[in-house]
Design an enzyme around this catalytic site. Structure first.
Site, short mmCIF file in Angstrom:
data_model
loop_
_atom_site.label_atom_id
_atom_site.label_comp_id
_atom_site.label_asym_id
_atom_site.label_seq_id
_atom_site.Cartn_x
_atom_site.Cartn_y
_atom_site.Cartn_z
N ASP A 434 0.83 -1.21 0.00
CA ASP A 434 0.00 0.00 0.00
C ASP A 434 0.86 1.26 0.00
O ASP A 434 2.08 1.22 0.27
CB ASP A 434 -0.92 -0.01 1.23
CG ASP A 434 -2.28 0.60 0.95
OD1 ASP A 434 -2.39 1.40 -0.01
OD2 ASP A 434 -3.23 0.29 1.68
N ASP A 493 -10.42 1.62 -3.75
CA ASP A 493 -10.82 1.25 -2.39
C ASP A 493 -12.32 1.04 -2.24
O ASP A 493 -12.76 0.53 -1.21
CB ASP A 493 -10.37 2.34 -1.40
CG ASP A 493 -8.98 2.07 -0.83
OD1 ASP A 493 -8.45 0.97 -1.06
OD2 ASP A 493 -8.43 2.96 -0.16
#
Length: 689
Positions: A434, A493
């Protein structure tokens, strides 16, 4: 020197390397066995009044000093002289030098068998003094008919939102200063004939294969020329070349299509697959983030492992919260050791249960970041990117974190060694990598991006069995620069299927579906709160690299049974979904989308008819299937969870359960559509025989 002609997959590139500067005469439709020297002789333009007294030609390195008043290739303007060019196989290299011979630029142009053009420059300092590089960009000519632009913007959880505009005189420029491409990344800039669509029109497109700051633009000059250009966006003083050093630009990836936007994918996807190291089949993933968040409890996770195995999940990924002191998102980034309070026996008990259940194990990391509240920041405050004596001077925190300076050799070694320790101690098959904030530190993006590439390359060499997913607070780092170093992208997301339909549709123009993670979320979406039917969520997540982002322990037995059927269906169709040709139909009603994947031999296909909203008419447009062989007979039948409809009677073919027609009829006439309610999808499988 001579005139070069590269040809592949319906595309030609003609470069005239006979004069004082190399000139691209043509990039676009295949010219066949044209006499390119005669073309070059005939292509010298007229000299208009009130202009330079020689014909203006758009060179590989256009500059003000040669009469080009548009955006130059080299920001420090100076006329470079052509001194050599040679070809090898499907590429060529052009050498140009500055008037004082202290700088040389080598331009490499390569046309792949799939029709993908790549261009980059390398600037070498041949002088005795340092050279500052304010910017070096690649420019490609654009014909007059390419007068409409399409690129992208977006924000967190709403990436790849298309925007169209006419290309008038002037510059349409998109710049990224995020230190990553960003959620608003222009992504793929297309210029085409007015009204070009997925299936129609000539289109020219460019993408910069780079994961740091960049700019990409289109320009139409009153002088008569049009260009598409792109390059790394450099801060003042960011690149300084000592004598003998060089700077190489990122690749500009460029594609021409005479069959609309889908024609771009028809070239890009096979080219990417020809270079891919992705191992197929892509495993079905369960990621724990939206299932447990920071609640890392072995008993809770063990129940989730059992539920995942029962429905057929193949990879179990433990998300954020496993490392020392990480109980929320405000602390501990950088302390990459397993939390002994939460995991007294390490991750071994969980991994053992995952393996016993027949799945492999993955782990979330965010190695490029550091929390101000962490042991690492206390021990090495100078490792924070841009850290001055006053911490406030390094800009605001973002998600309560800062950036670790990977350009610092000690910080780089620390991160590499901690990841190496984890991958050595634990049988980890997958890293969800990430990157949850912008850099916000001027003059650092180039060094940070190059260090990231080096780190990923080192880890892949040391642990070739480990797959890596590029996640950047969702889809903020999806580009062809990092693609050679990762195996999967987290597309966004948001798992809200209504948002995902658009995000996946447009991201997939550039990136093949097997790279794009798409997960089944809970009934109420984590990001938007919108409630969606299970069938719509399943149909949306079927295409791509499929997974689950949901606490299956909270799912009702009928839901689990439907998920198990969906996974089995995905596994059956996976060879097609991850190797076929992606097609998207043009629709007269924007409330209805049709997309699908057609096998390379055109014997098998899967389509999804998607209702985003209410149709414009009582009877929506017919379903017309692109990409099939017009002379074959195909049988069309529904699969998956039946969608919700509002109709007194279904179309006759759907009531019969299947229909057999030729590919030509299915493409030109189509089938009557059922009356889907908004946010529903009908899956259709098409087979020959």
């Amino acid at each position: 020197m001579t005139v070069f002609h590269l040809r592949a997959a319906g595309t030609s590139l003609v470069l005239d390397a006979r004069g004082a500067a190399a000139v691209i005469l043509h990039w676009g439709p295949d010219l066949g066995d044209a006499d390119v020297e005669a073309l070059a002789d005939a292509s010298v333009p007229a000299v208009p009044p009130s202009s330079i007294d020689t014909p203006l030609r758009l060179s590989l390195l256009p500059s003000l000093s040669e009469g080009w008043s548009g955006r130059p290739a080299l920001a420090a303007d100076g006329r470079f002289r052509l001194v050599g060019a040679h070809s090898q196989d499907d590429s060529m290299v052009v050498r140009s030098t500055s008037p004082d011979a202290t700088q040389e630029v080598f331009t490499q142009l390569a046309l792949s068998p799939e029709g993908v053009l790549r261009v980059r420059h390398r600037l070498e300092n041949r002088g005795a003094a340092d050279v500052l590089v304010p910017g070096l960009d690649v420019l490609l000519p654009l014909p007059p008919e390419a007068s409409e632009l399409l690129d992208f913007t977006g924000l967190w959880s709403h990436e790849r939102q298309p925007q169209r505009a006419p290309l008038r005189h002037g510059v349409w420029s998109r710049e990224s200063r995020h230190g990553r491409p960003g959620h608003d990344d222009a992504f793929l800039m297309m210029a085409g004939e007015p009204g070009f669509s997925f299936r129609k029109g000539r289109v020219w497109a460019t993408h910069l294969a780079w994961s740091g700051d960049k700019r990409i633009w289109a320009e139409r000059s009153a002088l008569g020329y049009g260009v598409l250009g792109a390059g790394e966006l450099l801060a003042p003083g960011e690149i300084r070349l000592a004598p003998g050093e060089s700077y190489e630009t990122p690749w500009l990836v460029a594609v021409f299509s005479d069959t609309g936007i889908d024609g771009l994918s028809d070239r890009l996807h096979p080219w990417i697959r020809s270079r891919s190291t992705v191992r197929l089949p892509r495993p079905v993933v369960l990621n724990t983030w939206e299932a447990v968040y920071f609640n890392h409890d072995l008993d809770v996770l063990s129940e989730l492992v059992t539920a995942a195995a029962e429905v057929g999940v193949e990879r179990f990924v433990l998300d954020d919260g496993w490392f020392t002191g990480r109980r929320d998102d405000k602390r501990a980034l950088g302390d990459w050791t397993v939390d002994s309070e939460v995991w007294p026996d390490g991750l071994h008990p969980l991994i053992s249960r995952v393996h016993e259940a027949g799945m492999d194990f993955g782990l979330w990391v965010e190695p490029e970041m550091i929390s101000p509240s962490s042991r690492l920041a206390d021990a090495h405050p100078s490792w924070i990117l841009g850290a001055p004596a006053d911490p406030a001077g390094s800009g605001p925190t973002w998600r309560w974190q800062r950036v670790l300076d990977l350009g610092d050799p000690a910080a780089y070694a620390y991160v590499r060694d901690r990841l190496t320790d984890l991958l050595t101690e634990y049988p980890i098959a997958f890293l969800k990598w990430d990157h949850n904030r912008d850099l916000l530190t001027p003059g650092t993006a180039h060094r940070q991006t190059r260090a990231l590439y080096r780190l990923l390359a080192e880890l892949r060499a040391a642990f070739p069995h480990v797959e890596i997913e590029s996640c950047a607070s969702g889809g903020a780092r999806i580009d062809l620069g990092i693609l050679d170093l990762v195996d999967r992208f987290w597309t966004s997301d948001t798992n809200d299927p209504l948002d995902r339909q658009s995000i996946q549709r447009w991201t997939g123009v550039l990136v093949p579906p097997e790279y794009l993670g798409g997960h089944l979320g809970a009934g109420a979406a984590h990001v938007t709160g919108r409630t969606s039917a299970l069938g719509f969520r399943l149909a949306t997540a079927l295409f791509g690299s499929a997974g689950i982002e949901w606490s299956l322990t909270a799912a009702a037995p009928p839901e689990r049974a439907a998920i198990a059927d969906w996974i089995a269906e995905h596994q059956r169709l996976r060879p097609l979904l991850h190797s076929g040709t992606v097609v998207r139909a043009d629709s007269a009603d924007p409330a209805h989308l049709l997309h699908g994947v057609v096998a390379q031999d055109r014997t098998h296909a899967v389509f999804a008819l998607v209702a985003l909203g209410s149709p414009a008419a009582a009877l929506p447009p017919p379903i017309r299937f692109p990409g099939l062989d017009p002379d074959r007979l195909y049988t069309v039948r529904p699969i998956g969870v039946p969608p919700r409809v509002v109709q007194d009677a279904p179309p006759a073919w759907l009531a019969a359960g299947a229909v057999t027609l030729s590919g030509r009829v299915l493409a030109q006439v189509g089938l009557p559509a059922p009356l889907l309610t908004p946010e529903q999808a009908l899956l259709l499988e098409i087979t020959t025989g």
